[in-house]
Design an enzyme around this catalytic site. Structure first.
Site, PDB file in Angstrom:
ATOM      1  N   PRO A 149     -72.282  82.417 -38.887  1.00  0.00           N
ATOM      2  CG  PRO A 149     -70.739  83.642 -39.715  1.00  0.00           C
ATOM      3  CD  PRO A 149     -71.703  83.529 -38.552  1.00  0.00           C
ATOM      4  CD  GLU A 150     -73.894  76.947 -36.485  1.00  0.00           C
ATOM      5  OE1 GLU A 150     -73.886  75.634 -36.232  1.00  0.00           O
ATOM      6  OE2 GLU A 150     -75.084  77.267 -36.375  1.00  0.00           O
TER       7      GLU A 150
ATOM      8  CG  HIS B 219     -72.603  97.654 -39.514  1.00  0.00           C
ATOM      9  ND1 HIS B 219     -72.445  98.158 -38.230  1.00  0.00           N
ATOM     10  CD2 HIS B 219     -73.747  98.057 -39.862  1.00  0.00           C
ATOM     11  CE1 HIS B 219     -73.210  98.570 -37.954  1.00  0.00           C
ATOM     12  NE2 HIS B 219     -74.014  98.563 -38.832  1.00  0.00           N
TER      13      HIS B 219
ATOM     14  NE  ARG C 117     -74.061  90.302 -31.721  1.00  0.00           N
ATOM     15  CZ  ARG C 117     -74.468  89.256 -30.956  1.00  0.00           C
ATOM     16  NH1 ARG C 117     -74.999  88.302 -31.628  1.00  0.00           N
ATOM     17  NH2 ARG C 117     -74.294  89.307 -29.665  1.00  0.00           N
TER      18      ARG C 117
END
Length: 271
Positions: free
Chosen positions: A2-3, A89, A107
């Site tokens: 995500p930017e 997750h 992550r």
DNA sequence: AGAAAATCCTGGTGGC
DNA sequence: TGCCACCAGGATTTTC
């Protein structure tokens, strides 16, 4: 992944739906980058007033306090009335009267942080050093030029640093530099005013287009309503190492800058 | 101050 | 199939 575009697309995909919802409960999974910073039960009963964004942070304004959400490298949100049982997750569920906001982040570089006000020390630490918003009037060519003049690092790395202008990550830095005809290795303080003006325009254009396209879905990004992005299909250089440049046919090059990959066309981006 | 490197964590991929 | 090295969109922290 995500930017800025992915975060903004995510924001728009659930902001209206969650507005005025009341928090019923909170479920935490494995630890994220930082602890949430409050007793989760303390938030039960509070209302979500609005969903804003600063850089790559989402700002959930509550009737009392704020929740700052960051998607890190692999995070994505879903908002729905009917979500399956939490998976391995799924590390944060905000259960509200209008549905559940769920953060999935394999992550775990992402974060959910509660702060009482945006002026609190923690909020200031996280948000205080961010550069200007690239899609606002605050992003002004001459100011950008003066900022770059004080930096001797490669332009690509200065863009990624996020202290001059926020939200431009690895994908959109490469794409913006291509559009501006600037090589990622060019030192920031060596760029002429005219070329910085081009870069300024390119950043706005690339980010705006990416938002229109729903962001880039490279692996598994999707917005909070489950839709995928399509900008990756029109990337000019990102992820195209060895493939012909869409503008001139020259093979796109891949180099490493500070442990990150940069893509550029050696002909369209001569210096 | 600013730049570069190391760091957090997991999953996927490609080579052998 | 297994094992290993390496790669990935971020950004903070440490070191120089």
């Amino acid at each position: 992944m995500p930017e800025l575009p992915e975060v903004e697309v995510t924001r728009r995909s659930f902001a209206k739906a969650i507005e005025a919802a009341s928090i019923r409960s909170i479920r935490l999974g494995k630890p994220l980058r930082w602890p949430i910073g409050c007793e989760p039960d303390q938030l039960v009963g509070r209302r979500v007033a609005s969903v804003g964004r600063r850089g790559k942070y989402l700002l959930l304004e509550l009737d009392q306090g704020w929740l700052l959400l960051h998607l890190g490298m692999s995070g994505s949100l879903r908002f729905s009335r009917h979500l399956p049982a939490a998976g391995a997750h799924d590390h944060f569920d905000l259960v509200t009267t209008r549905g559940t906001l769920r953060l999935n982040d394999p992550r775990r570089f992402g974060a959910v942080v509660y702060v009482p006000t945006l002026a609190s020390p923690l909020a200031e630490k996280l948000l205080g050093k961010l550069g200007v918003e690239p899609l606002s009037d605050q992003f002004e060519p001459e100011v950008f030029y003066q900022g770059l003049r004080r930096r001797s690092a490669a332009i690509k790395q200065v863009l990624l640093a996020g202290d001059l202008v926020v939200g431009v990550g690895n994908i959109y830095a490469s794409e913006s530099l291509f559009l501006a005809g600037i090589r990622p290795t060019t030192l920031a303080d060596r760029l002429s005013r005219r070329r910085v003006q081009r870069l300024h325009g390119a950043i706005g254009q690339v980010l705006t287009r990416a938002i229109e396209q729903g962001g880039s879905t490279l692996r598994d990004f999707s917005s909070a309503d489950g839709t995928n992005g399509h900008f990756q299909l029109e990337a000019m250089v990102y992820g195209r190492a060895g493939l012909p440049c869409h503008a001139c046919g020259t093979p796109i090059r891949l180099i490493r800058q500070g442990q990150r990959s940069s893509f550029y066309c050696p002909v369209c981006q001569k210096t």
